[in-house]
Scaffold this motif. Structure first.
Motif, short mmCIF file in Angstrom:
data_model
loop_
_atom_site.label_atom_id
_atom_site.label_comp_id
_atom_site.label_asym_id
_atom_site.label_seq_id
_atom_site.Cartn_x
_atom_site.Cartn_y
_atom_site.Cartn_z
N GLU A 257 0.84 -1.19 0.00
CA GLU A 257 0.00 0.00 0.00
C GLU A 257 0.88 1.24 0.00
N ARG A 258 0.35 2.34 -0.57
CA ARG A 258 1.15 3.57 -0.66
C ARG A 258 0.39 4.74 -0.06
N SER A 259 1.19 5.73 0.40
CA SER A 259 0.64 7.03 0.75
C SER A 259 1.68 8.03 0.25
N GLY A 260 1.39 8.69 -0.87
CA GLY A 260 2.37 9.59 -1.47
C GLY A 260 3.63 8.83 -1.85
N GLU A 261 4.77 9.30 -1.35
CA GLU A 261 6.06 8.70 -1.69
C GLU A 261 6.34 7.42 -0.88
N ILE A 262 5.55 7.23 0.17
CA ILE A 262 5.82 6.14 1.12
C ILE A 262 5.09 4.86 0.71
N GLY A 263 5.82 3.73 0.73
CA GLY A 263 5.21 2.42 0.57
C GLY A 263 5.31 1.68 1.89
N TYR A 264 4.31 0.87 2.20
CA TYR A 264 4.30 0.17 3.48
C TYR A 264 4.59 -1.31 3.32
N LEU A 265 5.23 -1.87 4.36
CA LEU A 265 5.33 -3.32 4.48
C LEU A 265 4.77 -3.68 5.85
N VAL A 266 4.37 -4.94 5.98
CA VAL A 266 3.69 -5.36 7.21
C VAL A 266 4.43 -6.52 7.87
N ARG A 267 4.80 -6.32 9.13
CA ARG A 267 5.38 -7.41 9.92
C ARG A 267 4.26 -8.29 10.39
N THR A 268 4.39 -9.58 10.07
CA THR A 268 3.26 -10.44 10.33
C THR A 268 3.33 -11.11 11.71
N ASP A 269 4.55 -11.35 12.21
CA ASP A 269 4.64 -12.15 13.43
C ASP A 269 6.03 -11.97 14.04
N TYR A 270 6.38 -12.87 14.94
CA TYR A 270 7.59 -12.67 15.76
C TYR A 270 8.59 -13.81 15.68
N PHE A 271 9.86 -13.42 15.78
CA PHE A 271 10.91 -14.38 16.14
C PHE A 271 11.60 -13.78 17.37
N GLU A 272 11.16 -14.17 18.55
CA GLU A 272 11.67 -13.60 19.79
C GLU A 272 11.91 -14.75 20.78
N PRO A 273 13.02 -15.47 20.64
CA PRO A 273 13.27 -16.61 21.53
C PRO A 273 13.16 -16.25 23.01
N VAL A 274 13.59 -15.03 23.36
CA VAL A 274 13.58 -14.64 24.77
C VAL A 274 12.14 -14.53 25.31
N ARG A 275 11.17 -14.38 24.41
CA ARG A 275 9.77 -14.33 24.83
C ARG A 275 9.00 -15.58 24.40
N GLY A 276 9.73 -16.67 24.22
CA GLY A 276 9.08 -17.96 23.95
C GLY A 276 8.61 -18.13 22.51
N ARG A 277 9.05 -17.25 21.60
CA ARG A 277 8.69 -17.42 20.18
C ARG A 277 9.96 -17.67 19.39
N GLY A 278 10.42 -18.90 19.48
CA GLY A 278 11.68 -19.28 18.85
C GLY A 278 11.46 -19.84 17.46
N ALA A 279 12.38 -20.74 17.06
CA ALA A 279 12.37 -21.27 15.70
C ALA A 279 11.07 -22.01 15.39
N ALA A 280 10.58 -22.83 16.33
CA ALA A 280 9.37 -23.63 16.05
C ALA A 280 8.20 -22.71 15.72
N HIS A 281 8.05 -21.66 16.52
CA HIS A 281 6.96 -20.71 16.27
C HIS A 281 7.14 -20.03 14.91
N ALA A 282 8.35 -19.53 14.65
CA ALA A 282 8.61 -18.77 13.42
C ALA A 282 8.45 -19.66 12.18
N LEU A 283 8.80 -20.94 12.30
CA LEU A 283 8.65 -21.85 11.15
C LEU A 283 7.17 -22.07 10.81
N GLY A 284 6.35 -22.14 11.84
CA GLY A 284 4.90 -22.25 11.61
C GLY A 284 4.39 -21.02 10.86
#
Ligand SMILES: [Zn+2]
Length: 401
Positions: A257-284
């Protein structure tokens, strides 16, 4: 009731649901569909701060370098940089706000580790902010803990600040937060873009708004200063509410999506091993996003790697497992920086994006499954079952690149 009456009622119900959710459906359809799986790990908060970052960056770079994608490209991490922290002793002496920038000699090991990672092709740098807070807000705070934080020896750790004060683009000294003035915003954006160019050696093109609290005014100032891509969580939060949480949701925002010169990207989820979202979560997440034809853009923070050696080493093991896991699941996976994805999406690059309706339909159908209420209604009406059968019959492989 006769069969034609039943059929008519069913068609009417389907039409009603489609009408009710037409905006969501249009967004699902509009969002670009990628031909191949794309993995991007975006890690925030790096730069001015604890010196443990230098070794952490080195070790992360080593893990990334051990993995190559289908095109032989090394794994790459997009790092969002914080350019300065308070100069505590100078603030205590003068009573005025003073900062120490990332290119000051005390941060030389961090600066060097970043530069080396970029040279190795394992890091792509992007802007987070000059500071991870709004300096006048901190200076005006009557909270003894905040004053002590401001006056401590260099370097301060911004993660230790109360959460609302970690937002840079609002004045959160009282809650709900108040917006900043246009002139203040323009001056601060110009200063941070200039500092980034001095420190990194080239101007920033991608920005990750700290704590995802920012406004349209800030965005316009970024655009005027040459920024072209804003990373979002799918919404813009222009304020902190009475409870201190980000609020005032503007969106939803979709990839490309755009607004003028800016285009957006969206972070969908997390890879945060320290908060219990490690490789298994991110692979899903990776498998789901790939089925939806979406990039797997994962959020990560430096605190996974700098709190202590044991936590860091565990996070490195998880990072290694994530990269090995995506390659094993999808040998056609591609690693790239956030800026490269932005370029592909904005150019609507046919080498990377699926254009034909028949080729896109299976991916968009997968997106529909994640739509909560809409999907439940489609299941109740039997449309989901019909669609699944039709997709199985009609879907054609989009083919390799
Ligand atoms: Zn941050």
């Amino acid at each position: 009731m006769t069969a034609p009456t039943l059929l008519g009622a069913w068609l009417l119900a389907v039409a009603l649901v489609v009408g009710l959710f037409r905006r969501s459906l249009a967004r699902l359809w509009r969002e670009p569909v990628l031909r191949v799986p794309v993995l991007i790990v975006e890690s925030d908060d790096w730069g001015a701060g604890p010196l443990a970052q230098a070794e952490a960056l080195q070790r992360i770079g080593d893990v990334l370098q051990g993995h190559r994608d289908a095109a032989g490209r090394t794994a790459v991490m997009s790092l969002a940089l914080v350019l300065a922290v308070p100069d505590g002793p100078a603030i205590a002496r003068s009573g005025q706000y003073r900062a120490v920038a990332l290119d000051s000699p005390c941060f030389a090991p961090i600066h060097e580790a970043l530069r080396e990672g970029v040279a190795r092709g394992v890091f792509a740098l992007q802007l987070h902010g000059m500071e991870h807070y709004w300096p006048p807000t901190l200076m005006a705070s009557a909270d003894p803990a905040v004053r002590a934080w401001l006056h401590q020896p260099v370097p301060a750790t911004t993660e230790d600040l109360p959460s609302p004060l970690q937002s840079r683009w609002v004045d959160a000294r009282t809650l709900p937060s108040r917006p900043l003035g246009a002139a203040e915003i323009a001056a601060a954006v110009a200063a941070e873009v200039q500092a980034y160019a001095r420190i990194v050696g080239e101007p920033p093109r991608v920005v990750v708004p700290p704590t995802f609290v920012w406004t349209r005014e800030v965005e316009q100032a970024w655009a005027a200063a040459g920024l072209r891509c804003v990373v979002t969580p799918g919404w813009r939060y222009p304020a902190r509410g009475a409870d201190g949480l980000p609020c005032g949701d503007e969106g939803p925002i979709i990839n490309g999506e755009r607004s003028g010169e800016i285009g957006y990207l969206v972070r969908t989820d997390y890879f945060e091993p320290v908060r219990g979202r490690g490789a298994a979560h991110a692979l899903g997440v990776f498998e789901r996003k790939t089925a939806e034809g979406r990039p797997c853009l994962l959020e990560n923070h430096r605190d996974n790697f700098i709190v202590d050696a044991k936590t860091r080493d565990q996070a490195l093991v998880e990072l290694d497992a994530l990269l090995a896991g995506v390659r094993q699941r999808r040998p056609d996976v591609r690693f790239m920086s956030t800026w490269e994805l932005h370029t592909i999406v904005q150019r609507q690059d046919p080498d990377w994006l699926v254009a034909g309706t028949r080729e896109r339909i299976g991916f968009v159908w997968e997106r529909l499954r994640g739509q909560g209420r809409l999907w439940i209604l489609l299941r109740l009406l039997g449309v989901a079952a019909l669609g699944n059968a039709a997709i199985r019959l009609a879907a054609r492989s989009p083919g390799g690149r």
